[in-house]
Write an enzyme that holds these catalytic residues in place. Structure first.
Site, PDB file in Angstrom:
ATOM      1  CD  GLU A  36     -19.531  -2.090   8.557  1.00  0.00           C
ATOM      2  OE1 GLU A  36     -19.701  -3.200   7.997  1.00  0.00           O
ATOM      3  OE2 GLU A  36     -18.660  -1.293   8.198  1.00  0.00           O
ATOM      4  CE  LYS A  51      -4.326   1.454   2.147  1.00  0.00           C
ATOM      5  NZ  LYS A  51      -5.484   1.013   2.901  1.00  0.00           N
ATOM      6  NE  ARG A 101     -22.731  -3.660   3.742  1.00  0.00           N
ATOM      7  CZ  ARG A 101     -21.546  -3.909   3.207  1.00  0.00           C
ATOM      8  NH1 ARG A 101     -20.620  -4.497   3.917  1.00  0.00           N
ATOM      9  NH2 ARG A 101     -21.314  -3.580   1.965  1.00  0.00           N
TER      10      ARG A 101
END
Ligand SMILES: Cc1ncc(C[n+]2csc(CCOP(=O)(O)OP(=O)(O)O)c2C)c(N)n1
Length: 627
Positions: A366, A280, A394
Site C-alpha cells: 500500500e 491453495k 499503512r
C-alpha cells in the site's frame, strides 16, 4: 482418532502417518462443510492442512510460538487447538474470530488481519527471548502474497543483522487473493520449478556416499565445491546471501518430509527460512480450479462456484466504481488504476482486462501504491488508487509527505470504508475521515448511492488538481427515491439542503443520508419535520455551510459513519465554536473503541446508526429541548 476427540495438539503428536492422512481428509471435509454455512476463508485453509499438522506435531506449542501472517489461514490451527466446536459461530458477533485472537486461546500469539507483520513480531519475540535465555522456538508462517510487502524485507534485515533464531515458513501457493505478482513472486516461481537443492544436498549426498571406495571422496569433493554448485543449483540464494539459511522447496502436503525439516531446524540458533510449496484450495475441486473465488466466501455450495450464496441484490459501490472507471477511461487516456492485491475486491477486474496498459496491481504494498501514483501524476496521468480504507492506514506518511505536500492530483477510492462486517476490529474502515482530514490539500467525498458515486467520480477526474478521496462502504449503492443527486452538481466544499424542516436539522453524508430520509418519512406521520443537509464533503466544508449551520435555531443531529475523534462532528463543532452562537448539537458516530465482529446492520445498530436508533435519538433530543 476422530476430529472431535482433538482437544489440543498433544492429541495428534502420537498419530501414525496413515492416521494423519485420514485426519487431513476429515479436516478438509469439516472445513468445506462448516464454511459452506458460515462463510469464511476457504481455499487458503484447505492449502495448509498438512503444514499445520506438521507444525503442531513438531513444535511444542504453545511454548513454541507460531505466528500466522494475516491469520486468515489459521482455521486448521484453531481446530487443532480445541476450537472446532465453535466453528458454527465463525465471524459472527461474540463468535469465533476469523483471525488469530489471543483472547480466544493461548495458542494465538497476537491479533492480526493485516498482512506481512509476522516476521517483525517474531523478530521482537526472539530478541526478547534471547535476553532472558528462553530457547523456545519462534515461527512465522507467511504466504507468498504477504511476502510482497516491504515491511517483510525490513524484518529480514533485522533478523539477519541480529542473527535471530526466527523460523520463517514461506507458504508458497503462487497465489495472493488473485495470482501473485511481481519480481519476488517470479523469483519464488523460478525456485519452485527448479530442481530441489535439498534433494541434491541430502539425497544425492547420501547416495554418492554409498558408492564403495570412492563414494566418500566424491561426496567431500561435492561439498568442497559447494559454493560453485550453489551458484547454479541453490534455490533461495538471495536469502542465503543476506544471512538467512534457506531450505527447500519442500512439498507442503507431505507430512513426513515437512516433519524431518522442522525437526532439523527446531533448535536453530539463527534465522532460517523453509520454502514450502502448497496448493491453495487442495481437496475441493472448485477451489483448486479457481482459488481466488474461494479465497473469502460468504457461503458456498460445495460443488459449484456459480452457486456462491447469497446472491447480492443490487450493485455494490465497488461494482459502480469498476463500471464507471471503465466508462471514463474509454474517453480519457490519462486514467490509470492501481490496486494493492485487491483487484476483485475493489471492483477493478474488468478495468484490468480492458485497460491492461493502464492498470497496475503492485501486490500487498500500500505504501508503494501511493507513492507510485505520485510518480504517475508527475508525468500528467490521473492515477486512481483503489484500496480498502483499513489498508490505506499503512500509507499514512506517503499520504502526508508525498501526496499532501506535492498537491498532485491522485484520486483515492476507499472501499470498505465505515463499519465492516465479519472481519472484526482489524478490518474496520472507520479511521479514514479522521486521518485524511489531518492532511492539508485533501478533499474527502462520501457518496450516498449509485448516482452520487458516479457524479463524484466524474467530478474528481475532471478536477484532479490535488488529492481527492472518495470513501464508501461495503454495501449496495442504492439511490433514495426522495433524493435526486443529479439535480445538484458537485461544487467543492458545498453541501446540499436536501429538504427543509422546522424541528431538527440532520447533518450527514454518505449512505446515512438515506437513513435520514427514511427517518424524515416516519416522523412526518407524527408531524415532526426534519431539515436535512447532505454535506457530500467531509473536507473541505465551506465557510458558507458552517455559517448556515451557525444560524440554525433548531437542534442539530450529526450522523457520521466514522470515529468521533477527528471526525466530521468534531470539525463542525470546532468551526462553530469560533462563532458566537452555537446551536444545540448531538452527534452519532463511533466512539473511541475498536468495533468487534458483527454484521454490518449489527454494527450500525451498536453505534446508533440504524433507522430505529436514529428515530429514538431524534425523539429524545426533541424531548430534551422542550423540557
Ligand atoms: C495490508 C493488507 N493488505 C491487503 C490485505 C488483504 N489480503 C488478505 S489475504 C491476502 C492474500 C494473501 O496472500 P498469501 O499471503 O499468499 O496467502 P494465501 O491466501 O495465498 O494463503 C490479501 C491481499 C491484508 N490482509 N492486509
Amino acid at each position: 482418532m476422530k476430529l472431535d476427540d482433538i482437544a489440543s495438539p498433544k492429541d495428534i503428536r502420537g498419530l501414525s502417518e496413515k492416521e494423519l492422512k485420514t485426519l487431513a481428509v476429515e479436516i478438509r471435509e469439516f472445513l468445506i462443510k462448516s464454511i459452506s454455512v458460515t462463510g469464511g476463508h476457504l481455499s487458503s485453509n484447505l492449502g495448509v492442512v498438512e503444514l499445520t499438522l506438521a507444525l503442531h506435531r513438531i513444535f511444542d506449542t504453545p511454548q513454541d510460538q507460531i505466528l500466522w501472517d494475516v491469520g486468515h489461514q489459521s482455521y486448521v490451527h484453531k481446530i487443532l487447538t480445541g476450537r472446532k466446536k465453535d466453528f458454527s459461530t465463525l465471524r459472527q458477533k461474540s463468535g469465533l474470530s476469523g483471525y488469530p485472537n489471543p483472547q480466544e486461546s493461548p495458542y494465538d500469539v497476537i491479533h492480526s488481519g493485516h498482512s506481512s507483520t509476522s516476521i517483525s513480531i517474531a523478530a521482537g519475540l526472539a530478541r526478547a527471548k534471547r535476553l532472558v535465555g528462553d530457547n523456545s522456538a519462534t515461527v512465522a508462517v507467511i504466504g507468498d502474497g504477504s511476502f510482497t510487502a516491504g515491511v517483510v524485507y525490513e524484518a529480514l534485515n533485522t533478523i539477519s543483522q541480529e542473527k535471530l533464531p526466527v523460523i520463517i515458513i514461506l507458504n508458497d501457493n503462487g497465489m495472493s487473493i488473485s495470482k501473485n505478482v511481481g519480481g519476488i513472486s517470479n523469483y519464488l516461481k523460478k525456485i519452485r520449478t527448479s530442481p530441489s537443492y535439498i534433494h541434491m544436498k541430502k539425497e544425492t549426498g547420501t547416495l554418492i556416499g554409498k558408492i564403495p571406495l570412492v563414494g566418500h571422496f566424491l561426496r567431500n569433493m561435492l561439498y568442497g565445491t559447494k559454493e560453485k554448485i550453489k551458484e547454479v543449483l541453490v534455490p533461495g540464494k538471495l536469502f542465503q546471501d543476506i544471512g538467512i539459511e534457506y531450505l527447500g522447496p519442500v512439498d507442503g502436503h507431505n507430512i513426513p518430509k515437512l516433519e524431518t525439516l522442522f525437526s532439523d531446524i527446531k533448535k536453530t540458533s539463527g534465522p532460517v527460512m523453509i520454502h514450502v510449496i502448497t496448493q491453495k484450495g487442495k481437496g475441493h475441486k472448485p477451489s483448486e480450479e479457481d482459488p481466488s473465488s474461494f479465497h473469502g466466501v460468504s457461503c458456498v455450495k460445495i460443488e459449484k462456484k456459480d452457486e456462491i450464496l447469497p446472491a447480492r441484490k443490487g450493485k455494490s459501490f465497488s461494482n459502480v466504481l469498476g463500471e464507471t472507471l471503465c466508462e471514463l477511461a474509454e474517453h480519457d487516456a490519462k486514467i490509470f488504476a492501481i490496486t494493492a492485491a485487491m483487484t476483485d475486491g475493489t471492483g477493478l477486474a474488468n478495468f484490468a482486462k480492458q485497460f491492461p496498459d493502464r492498470f497496475s496491481d503492485v501486490g500487498i504494498a500500500e505504501q508503494h501504491a501511493v507513492t507510485y501514483a505520485l510518480g504517475l501524476a508527475l508525468e500528467g496521468l490521473k492515477p486512481v488508487v483503489c484500496i480498502y480504507s483499513t489498508f490505506l492506514q499503512r500509507a499514512y506518511d506517503q499520504l502526508v509527505h508525498d501526496i499532501g505536500i506535492s498537491k498532485k492530483g491522485v484520486l483515492f477510492c476507499l472501499d470498505r470504508a465505515g463499519l465492516v462486517p465479519a472481519d472484526g476490529e482489524t478490518h474496520q474502515g472507520i479511521f479514514d475521515i479522521a486521518y485524511l482530514r489531518t492532511i492539508p490539500n485533501f478533499q474527502i467525498l462520501l457518496p450516498s448511492g449509485e448516482t452520487e458515486m458516479k457524479m463524484m467520480l466524474h467530478y474528481a477526474l475532471e478536477n484532479l488538481d490535488g488529492p481527492i478521496a472518495i470513501r464508501y462502504p461495503k454495501d449496495i449503492a442504492e439511490n433514495h427515491p426522495d433524493y435526486d443527486a443529479f439535480c445538484y452538481p458537485i461544487v467543492k466544499g458545498e453541501a446540499i439542503e436536501v429538504c427543509d424542516g422546522t424541528d431538527i436539522l440532520i447533518i450527514t453524508c454518505g449512505t446515512l443520508l438515506n437513513t435520514a430520509l427514511e427517518a424524515r418519512k416516519h416522523l412526518q406521520k407524527q408531524e415532526i419535520s426534519l431539515k436535512i443537509l447532505n454535506l457530500r464533503f467531509a473536507k473541505p466544508i465551506n465557510k458558507s455551510v458552517i455559517d448556515k449551520i451557525a444560524k440554525t435555531n433548531i437542534p442539530v443531529l450529526i450522523l457520521e459513519e466514522g470515529i468521533e475523534n477527528g471526525g466530521i462532528g468534531q470539525a463542525i463543532r470546532a468551526e462553530l465554536s469560533k462563532r458566537f452562537f452555537t446551536p444545540e448539537i448531538t452527534t452519532l458516530n463511533i466512539p473511541d473503541v475498536y468495533p468487534q465482529t458483527d454484521t454490518r446492520k449489527g454494527l450500525l445498530k451498536n453505534y446508533g446508526l440504524t433507522l430505529l436508533k436514529i428515530l429514538d435519538t431524534i425523539l429524545n433530543v426533541l424531548k430534551r429541548v422542550e423540557s
